[in-house]
Design a protein around this motif. Structure first.
Motif, PDB file in Angstrom:
ATOM      1  N   GLU A   1       0.809  -1.218   0.000  1.00 47.54           N
ATOM      2  CA  GLU A   1       0.000   0.000   0.000  1.00 47.54           C
ATOM      3  C   GLU A   1       0.847   1.275   0.000  1.00 47.54           C
ATOM      4  O   GLU A   1       0.531   2.241  -0.687  1.00 47.54           O
ATOM      5  CB  GLU A   1      -0.946  -0.019   1.206  1.00 47.54           C
TER       6      GLU A   1
ATOM      7  N   ASN B   1       1.018   4.037  -3.154  1.00 49.22           N
ATOM      8  CA  ASN B   1       0.742   5.468  -2.985  1.00 49.22           C
ATOM      9  C   ASN B   1       1.912   6.326  -3.445  1.00 49.22           C
ATOM     10  O   ASN B   1       1.701   7.376  -4.061  1.00 49.22           O
ATOM     11  CB  ASN B   1       0.373   5.764  -1.530  1.00 49.22           C
TER      12      ASN B   1
ATOM     13  N   CYS C   1       1.902   6.065  -7.374  1.00 50.03           N
ATOM     14  CA  CYS C   1       0.788   6.793  -7.985  1.00 50.03           C
ATOM     15  C   CYS C   1       0.894   8.297  -7.763  1.00 50.03           C
ATOM     16  O   CYS C   1       0.470   9.081  -8.611  1.00 50.03           O
ATOM     17  CB  CYS C   1      -0.539   6.234  -7.497  1.00 50.03           C
ATOM     18  N   HIS C   2       1.473   8.698  -6.650  1.00 51.72           N
ATOM     19  CA  HIS C   2       1.703  10.129  -6.425  1.00 51.72           C
ATOM     20  C   HIS C   2       2.631  10.679  -7.506  1.00 51.72           C
ATOM     21  O   HIS C   2       2.348  11.727  -8.108  1.00 51.72           O
ATOM     22  CB  HIS C   2       2.298  10.369  -5.036  1.00 51.72           C
TER      23      HIS C   2
ATOM     24  N   GLU D   1      -4.504  13.339  -2.853  1.00 51.11           N
ATOM     25  CA  GLU D   1      -4.934  12.252  -1.979  1.00 51.11           C
ATOM     26  C   GLU D   1      -3.749  11.393  -1.532  1.00 51.11           C
ATOM     27  O   GLU D   1      -3.629  11.058  -0.354  1.00 51.11           O
ATOM     28  CB  GLU D   1      -5.949  11.385  -2.718  1.00 51.11           C
ATOM     29  N   THR D   2      -2.869  11.063  -2.465  1.00 48.73           N
ATOM     30  CA  THR D   2      -1.727  10.222  -2.102  1.00 48.73           C
ATOM     31  C   THR D   2      -0.729  10.987  -1.244  1.00 48.73           C
ATOM     32  O   THR D   2      -0.114  10.403  -0.348  1.00 48.73           O
ATOM     33  CB  THR D   2      -1.041   9.637  -3.355  1.00 48.73           C
TER      34      THR D   2
ATOM     35  N   TRP E   1      -2.168  10.863   2.166  1.00 47.71           N
ATOM     36  CA  TRP E   1      -2.062   9.503   2.673  1.00 47.71           C
ATOM     37  C   TRP E   1      -0.627   9.216   3.126  1.00 47.71           C
ATOM     38  O   TRP E   1      -0.415   8.645   4.197  1.00 47.71           O
ATOM     39  CB  TRP E   1      -2.497   8.495   1.602  1.00 47.71           C
TER      40      TRP E   1
ATOM     41  N   CYS F   1      -2.558   3.037 -11.570  1.00 52.31           N
ATOM     42  CA  CYS F   1      -3.121   3.978 -10.591  1.00 52.31           C
ATOM     43  C   CYS F   1      -4.613   4.185 -10.853  1.00 52.31           C
ATOM     44  O   CYS F   1      -5.401   4.252  -9.914  1.00 52.31           O
ATOM     45  CB  CYS F   1      -2.363   5.309 -10.661  1.00 52.31           C
TER      46      CYS F   1
ATOM     47  N   PHE G   1      -7.174   3.159  -7.990  1.00 52.62           N
ATOM     48  CA  PHE G   1      -7.896   4.258  -7.353  1.00 52.62           C
ATOM     49  C   PHE G   1      -9.172   4.655  -8.091  1.00 52.62           C
ATOM     50  O   PHE G   1      -9.773   5.682  -7.787  1.00 52.62           O
ATOM     51  CB  PHE G   1      -6.976   5.473  -7.186  1.00 52.62           C
TER      52      PHE G   1
END
Length: 105
Positions: free
Chosen positions: A20, A24, A27-28, A50-51, A54, A99, A103
């Protein structure tokens, strides 16, 4: 160019292959790049924010460290840089696809 495309495909992970935290981080990074290439950037912009939130929380909770985040980003940089310099939008979109899958993009 063919070698570059082949290399980019090797470095396009599936969400199930990442934990996880790394998902993140990945994908960021990819969302940040895609804000420059997509016609509709809303999903990429939201995913980037969001990432980031997170990951900040994951650091605060002790699930990861800033050093780990930086090391993963450093590993992604060479491939992303080559694709950006080659203006290989198709390969960048392929790297962003996991991603969108993970997501719901």
């Amino acid at each position: 160019m063919i070698a570059l495309i082949a290399a980019s495909l090797l470095f396009t992970p599936a969400p199930a292959e990442m934990n996880e935290v790394d998902l993140n981080i990945y994908c960021h990074a990819q969302a940040g790049i895609m804000t420059q290439y997509l016609a509709d950037t809303q999903f990429a912009e939201n995913l980037m924010m969001e990432t980031a939130e997170w990951l900040d929380q994951a650091v605060a909770d002790g699930r990861t460290t800033r050093d780990h985040i930086i090391s993963v980003q450093d590993a992604l940089f060479p491939v992303n840089q080559e694709l950006i310099l080659a203006d290989d939008v198709a390969a960048l979109e392929a790297r962003f696809a996991p991603c969108e899958e993970a997501f719901g993009g």
